[in-house]
Write a protein that holds these residues in place. Sequence first.
Motif, PDB file in Angstrom:
ATOM      1  N   LEU A   8      -2.720   3.583   7.862  1.00  0.00           N
ATOM      2  CA  LEU A   8      -2.471   3.692   6.340  1.00  0.00           C
ATOM      3  C   LEU A   8      -3.650   4.407   5.821  1.00  0.00           C
ATOM      4  O   LEU A   8      -3.383   5.356   5.182  1.00  0.00           O
TER       5      LEU A   8
ATOM      6  N   ILE B 121      -0.067   0.122   0.696  1.00  0.00           N
ATOM      7  CA  ILE B 121       1.220   0.754   0.771  1.00  0.00           C
ATOM      8  C   ILE B 121       1.923   0.986  -0.933  1.00  0.00           C
ATOM      9  O   ILE B 121       2.113   1.806  -1.182  1.00  0.00           O
TER      10      ILE B 121
ATOM     11  N   THR C  50       2.470  -7.124  -4.663  1.00  0.00           N
ATOM     12  CA  THR C  50       2.350  -7.481  -3.248  1.00  0.00           C
ATOM     13  C   THR C  50       2.067  -9.247  -3.192  1.00  0.00           C
ATOM     14  O   THR C  50       2.577  -9.600  -2.294  1.00  0.00           O
TER      15      THR C  50
ATOM     16  N   SER D  87      -2.176  -4.706   4.045  1.00  0.00           N
ATOM     17  CA  SER D  87      -1.425  -3.549   4.364  1.00  0.00           C
ATOM     18  C   SER D  87      -0.294  -3.178   3.246  1.00  0.00           C
ATOM     19  O   SER D  87       0.039  -2.232   3.138  1.00  0.00           O
TER      20      SER D  87
ATOM     21  N   SER E  92       1.747   4.447  -3.051  1.00  0.00           N
ATOM     22  CA  SER E  92       3.179   4.885  -3.358  1.00  0.00           C
ATOM     23  C   SER E  92       3.096   5.551  -4.750  1.00  0.00           C
ATOM     24  O   SER E  92       3.947   6.394  -4.893  1.00  0.00           O
TER      25      SER E  92
ATOM     26  N   ALA F  55       6.002  -0.697   5.863  1.00  0.00           N
ATOM     27  CA  ALA F  55       6.141  -2.110   5.154  1.00  0.00           C
ATOM     28  C   ALA F  55       7.076  -2.751   5.730  1.00  0.00           C
ATOM     29  O   ALA F  55       7.003  -3.986   5.838  1.00  0.00           O
TER      30      ALA F  55
ATOM     31  N   LEU G 275       5.798   5.255   5.137  1.00  0.00           N
ATOM     32  CA  LEU G 275       5.294   4.199   4.477  1.00  0.00           C
ATOM     33  C   LEU G 275       6.097   3.040   4.158  1.00  0.00           C
ATOM     34  O   LEU G 275       6.030   1.878   4.363  1.00  0.00           O
TER      35      LEU G 275
ATOM     36  N   SER H  33       6.896   9.420   2.937  1.00  0.00           N
ATOM     37  CA  SER H  33       7.264   8.383   1.947  1.00  0.00           C
ATOM     38  C   SER H  33       8.154   7.386   2.855  1.00  0.00           C
ATOM     39  O   SER H  33       8.233   6.303   3.193  1.00  0.00           O
TER      40      SER H  33
ATOM     41  N   GLN I  55      -3.829  -1.289   8.760  1.00  0.00           N
ATOM     42  CA  GLN I  55      -4.612  -0.679   7.566  1.00  0.00           C
ATOM     43  C   GLN I  55      -5.522   0.555   7.975  1.00  0.00           C
ATOM     44  O   GLN I  55      -5.357   1.291   7.062  1.00  0.00           O
TER      45      GLN I  55
ATOM     46  N   LEU J 228       8.454   0.283  -4.498  1.00  0.00           N
ATOM     47  CA  LEU J 228       7.789   1.171  -3.684  1.00  0.00           C
ATOM     48  C   LEU J 228       8.630   2.530  -3.632  1.00  0.00           C
ATOM     49  O   LEU J 228       8.300   3.710  -4.022  1.00  0.00           O
TER      50      LEU J 228
END
Length: 351
Positions: free
Chosen positions: A34, A123, A307, A119, A127, A17, A13, A10, A31, A331
């Motif tokens: 991830l 994320i 996003t 990206s 989440s 971000a 992530l 977590s 990317q 998130l």
Amino acid sequence: MQDLFFLLYSFSLALLALFVFTSGKDSLIFQIILMFSFIISAGFRDISVPDTPEYIYLFESYNDSLFDDQHIGQEFGFILLGKLIKAFFDSSIFYFITITSINIFLIRSSLKNLKCNISLGLIAYISYYGLSFNFIFLRVGLAISLFIYCFSLIVTSKKFKAIFFLVIAPLFHKSIVLPIAAIPILKLDIKRNLAIYILFVSFVLYISGATDFLVFQVFEIIKSISFFSKYLYYVENAKFDTGYSARYLMNLITMLLILRFTTEFDEMKELVKLCLLGLFLTALFSVFLWVDRITDAFVVFNFIIVTIFACERDKFGNFKPLNIGVYFVFLISNLFFVSRVLTKFIFNQII
């Protein structure tokens, strides 16, 4: 106690971000990191992740006949996919890796079609929905990923290609038929004020429980219709509750802030229509505890809306603090909600 690996994942992530925002780059390397880390995490999940033993048992029970459903009682597309995976990789780890790979590539392709920051979109997806759909609700997760991809094709005028995926999506979970049936609402126009009004009505219905009596009547009617006889188990074992969902309220508040402050309402209008419908249906049938399993196919579009909102710029070309704040609250809240289910994550008792 929460799994240390989940907390570290977590944190990574959120950190990634933040790096995307500060660098202003949507790098292919980000990317790949991830997607690869998420796919590996899903493959090497802890055995105590909900439904994991059941999926492993199901995978191991598949025979060599591709078109034999074995009377398992699940959708044919999901069974066929499992058998194809087993034909090449007779390993439950590769079973989960393959399913997650399909989902994450469909989501990436959808974000690319919609010209989103890939990206940040990945994320936001991971989440909550990514972790839920790829660790627990595999069948509906595949169906929803296919539907999101169909939506991205429709709004980019690739309708012939979209038809193919619309046809196969219900082969993974029948509940996706409802959002598919709602596609015509994309032709309807919606103004910002009307969208906010629908949010307000949804909030009032949800808090007041004014439609609870209607839900009970609907279930009684379903019991009496022979067409739904094979779903009688779910109807008779349906669970009802009059409590409130913090995640639903968070989604309402997030959507309200976005609708109030976005400068790109027209760009997200089609997404907003489906998300609003999901929030309204959830409020309408809120007393039914399993309603999220159906309406998430609509509400899932909020990760794309968030996003788009997060990537809005001011007149100087900078990201807006409020928008970034909404993204990180979304998130972190989602990671908290899903952590209550994924108390164990990966590498503790490997499958």
